[in-house]
Design a protein around this motif. Structure first.
Motif, PDB file in Angstrom:
ATOM      1  N   TYR A 191       0.849  -1.184   0.000  1.00  0.00           N
ATOM      2  CA  TYR A 191       0.000   0.000   0.000  1.00  0.00           C
ATOM      3  C   TYR A 191       0.886   1.236   0.000  1.00  0.00           C
ATOM      4  CZ  TYR A 191      -4.042  -2.906   0.583  1.00  0.00           C
ATOM      5  OH  TYR A 191      -5.017  -3.837   0.374  1.00  0.00           O
ATOM      6  N   LEU A 192       0.599   2.141  -0.923  1.00  0.00           N
ATOM      7  CA  LEU A 192       1.449   3.305  -1.133  1.00  0.00           C
ATOM      8  C   LEU A 192       0.929   4.530  -0.390  1.00  0.00           C
ATOM      9  CD1 LEU A 192       1.985   3.102  -5.005  1.00  0.00           C
ATOM     10  CD2 LEU A 192       3.459   2.197  -3.197  1.00  0.00           C
ATOM     11  N   GLU A 193       1.870   5.411  -0.081  1.00  0.00           N
ATOM     12  CA  GLU A 193       1.554   6.744   0.393  1.00  0.00           C
ATOM     13  C   GLU A 193       2.509   7.698  -0.302  1.00  0.00           C
ATOM     14  OE1 GLU A 193      -0.096   7.243   4.698  1.00  0.00           O
ATOM     15  OE2 GLU A 193       1.762   6.051   4.774  1.00  0.00           O
ATOM     16  N   GLY A 194       2.006   8.845  -0.697  1.00  0.00           N
ATOM     17  CA  GLY A 194       2.834   9.868  -1.305  1.00  0.00           C
ATOM     18  C   GLY A 194       2.744  11.141  -0.482  1.00  0.00           C
ATOM     19  N   PHE A 195       3.876  11.783  -0.285  1.00  0.00           N
ATOM     20  CA  PHE A 195       3.960  13.006   0.505  1.00  0.00           C
ATOM     21  C   PHE A 195       4.739  14.046  -0.286  1.00  0.00           C
ATOM     22  CE2 PHE A 195       4.113   9.332   3.288  1.00  0.00           C
ATOM     23  CZ  PHE A 195       3.143   9.596   4.241  1.00  0.00           C
ATOM     24  N   VAL A 196       4.343  15.298  -0.177  1.00  0.00           N
ATOM     25  CA  VAL A 196       5.107  16.401  -0.749  1.00  0.00           C
ATOM     26  C   VAL A 196       5.108  17.536   0.269  1.00  0.00           C
ATOM     27  CG1 VAL A 196       3.196  17.535  -1.983  1.00  0.00           C
ATOM     28  CG2 VAL A 196       5.519  17.758  -2.853  1.00  0.00           C
ATOM     29  N   SER A 197       6.229  18.221   0.365  1.00  0.00           N
ATOM     30  CA  SER A 197       6.304  19.386   1.241  1.00  0.00           C
ATOM     31  C   SER A 197       7.173  20.444   0.581  1.00  0.00           C
ATOM     32  CB  SER A 197       6.862  19.011   2.613  1.00  0.00           C
ATOM     33  OG  SER A 197       8.165  18.504   2.491  1.00  0.00           O
ATOM     34  N   GLY A 198       6.779  21.688   0.788  1.00  0.00           N
ATOM     35  CA  GLY A 198       7.509  22.800   0.210  1.00  0.00           C
ATOM     36  C   GLY A 198       7.394  24.019   1.091  1.00  0.00           C
ATOM     37  N   PRO A 199       7.945  25.128   0.634  1.00  0.00           N
ATOM     38  CA  PRO A 199       7.952  26.327   1.450  1.00  0.00           C
ATOM     39  C   PRO A 199       6.593  27.028   1.560  1.00  0.00           C
ATOM     40  CG  PRO A 199       9.075  26.708  -0.621  1.00  0.00           C
ATOM     41  CD  PRO A 199       8.731  25.270  -0.573  1.00  0.00           C
ATOM     42  N   GLN A 200       5.695  26.785   0.586  1.00  0.00           N
ATOM     43  CA  GLN A 200       4.427  27.504   0.577  1.00  0.00           C
ATOM     44  C   GLN A 200       3.376  26.680  -0.151  1.00  0.00           C
ATOM     45  OE1 GLN A 200       4.930  31.446  -0.976  1.00  0.00           O
ATOM     46  NE2 GLN A 200       2.756  31.747  -1.302  1.00  0.00           N
ATOM     47  N   GLY A 201       2.109  26.802   0.235  1.00  0.00           N
ATOM     48  CA  GLY A 201       1.014  26.134  -0.435  1.00  0.00           C
ATOM     49  C   GLY A 201       0.443  27.022  -1.524  1.00  0.00           C
ATOM     50  N   PRO A 202      -0.509  26.508  -2.275  1.00  0.00           N
ATOM     51  CA  PRO A 202      -1.019  25.148  -2.191  1.00  0.00           C
ATOM     52  C   PRO A 202      -0.020  24.118  -2.711  1.00  0.00           C
ATOM     53  CG  PRO A 202      -2.016  26.288  -4.042  1.00  0.00           C
ATOM     54  CD  PRO A 202      -1.156  27.294  -3.323  1.00  0.00           C
ATOM     55  N   SER A 203      -0.289  22.859  -2.407  1.00  0.00           N
ATOM     56  CA  SER A 203       0.586  21.774  -2.843  1.00  0.00           C
ATOM     57  C   SER A 203      -0.258  20.644  -3.422  1.00  0.00           C
ATOM     58  CB  SER A 203       1.432  21.272  -1.669  1.00  0.00           C
ATOM     59  OG  SER A 203       0.608  20.898  -0.577  1.00  0.00           O
ATOM     60  N   MET A 204       0.389  19.774  -4.223  1.00  0.00           N
ATOM     61  CA  MET A 204      -0.321  18.671  -4.870  1.00  0.00           C
ATOM     62  C   MET A 204       0.625  17.482  -4.956  1.00  0.00           C
ATOM     63  SD  MET A 204      -0.632  16.732  -7.866  1.00  0.00           S
ATOM     64  CE  MET A 204       0.259  17.602  -9.089  1.00  0.00           C
ATOM     65  N   ILE A 205       0.077  16.276  -4.700  1.00  0.00           N
ATOM     66  CA  ILE A 205       0.815  15.030  -4.873  1.00  0.00           C
ATOM     67  C   ILE A 205      -0.130  14.002  -5.486  1.00  0.00           C
ATOM     68  CG2 ILE A 205       0.320  14.300  -2.486  1.00  0.00           C
ATOM     69  CD1 ILE A 205       3.603  13.468  -4.213  1.00  0.00           C
ATOM     70  N   GLY A 206       0.373  13.249  -6.454  1.00  0.00           N
ATOM     71  CA  GLY A 206      -0.433  12.211  -7.099  1.00  0.00           C
ATOM     72  C   GLY A 206       0.433  11.000  -7.391  1.00  0.00           C
ATOM     73  N   LEU A 207      -0.179   9.825  -7.342  1.00  0.00           N
ATOM     74  CA  LEU A 207       0.485   8.559  -7.690  1.00  0.00           C
ATOM     75  C   LEU A 207      -0.353   7.880  -8.746  1.00  0.00           C
ATOM     76  CD1 LEU A 207       1.243   7.282  -4.082  1.00  0.00           C
ATOM     77  CD2 LEU A 207       2.791   8.499  -5.623  1.00  0.00           C
ATOM     78  N   ARG A 208       0.317   7.278  -9.737  1.00  0.00           N
ATOM     79  CA  ARG A 208      -0.415   6.533 -10.778  1.00  0.00           C
ATOM     80  C   ARG A 208       0.429   5.393 -11.286  1.00  0.00           C
ATOM     81  NH1 ARG A 208       1.271   9.096 -15.738  1.00  0.00           N
ATOM     82  NH2 ARG A 208       2.366  11.001 -15.172  1.00  0.00           N
ATOM     83  N   TRP A 209      -0.247   4.310 -11.586  1.00  0.00           N
ATOM     84  CA  TRP A 209       0.407   3.133 -12.161  1.00  0.00           C
ATOM     85  C   TRP A 209      -0.577   2.326 -12.966  1.00  0.00           C
ATOM     86  CZ3 TRP A 209      -0.812   3.350  -6.975  1.00  0.00           C
ATOM     87  CH2 TRP A 209      -1.607   2.326  -6.438  1.00  0.00           C
TER      88      TRP A 209
END
Length: 105
Positions: free
Chosen positions: A87-105
């Motif tokens: 089971y996958l989890e994806g995380f993204v972090s940066g200095p400012q929002g908004p932010s987006m993370i996606g996984l596909r296979w």
């Protein structure tokens, strides 16, 4: 001819996709389906200037991790799973929002 074009398009689409867009500088996504292998892509974006990072895990083990420039446009990268499944989890972090993370296979 139209049927074969439509069938080819279905074959090229990912079987599973999960994405989240968040107002803050961090974001997480977790697909409901178990990853059983194959080509895995991570799609991500953050805002601001400076360093940002994405991480993809499978059952708690890191599959891929990379730093990137927060000023860069939205990106998609291949994530090498090393043959791991789960089971996958994806995380993204940066200095400012908004932010987006996606996984596909």
């Amino acid at each position: 001819m139209t049927a074969s074009v439509a069938a080819a398009a279905l074959v090229m689409m990912p079987l599973v996709a999960s994405a989240e867009t968040c107002n803050g500088n961090t974001c997480r996504t977790s697909p409901d389906r178990r990853y059983e292998g194959g080509t895995l892509y991570v799609d991500f974006d953050v805002h601001g200037s400076g360093n940002a990072e994405y991480v993809v895990t499978s059952d708690g083990s890191v599959l891929c991790r990379a730093n990137f420039d927060a000023q860069a446009p939205a990106q998609s990268r291949l994530c090498t799973s090393g043959g791991r499944h789960g089971y996958l989890e994806g995380f993204v972090s940066g200095p400012q929002g908004p932010s987006m993370i996606g996984l596909r296979w």
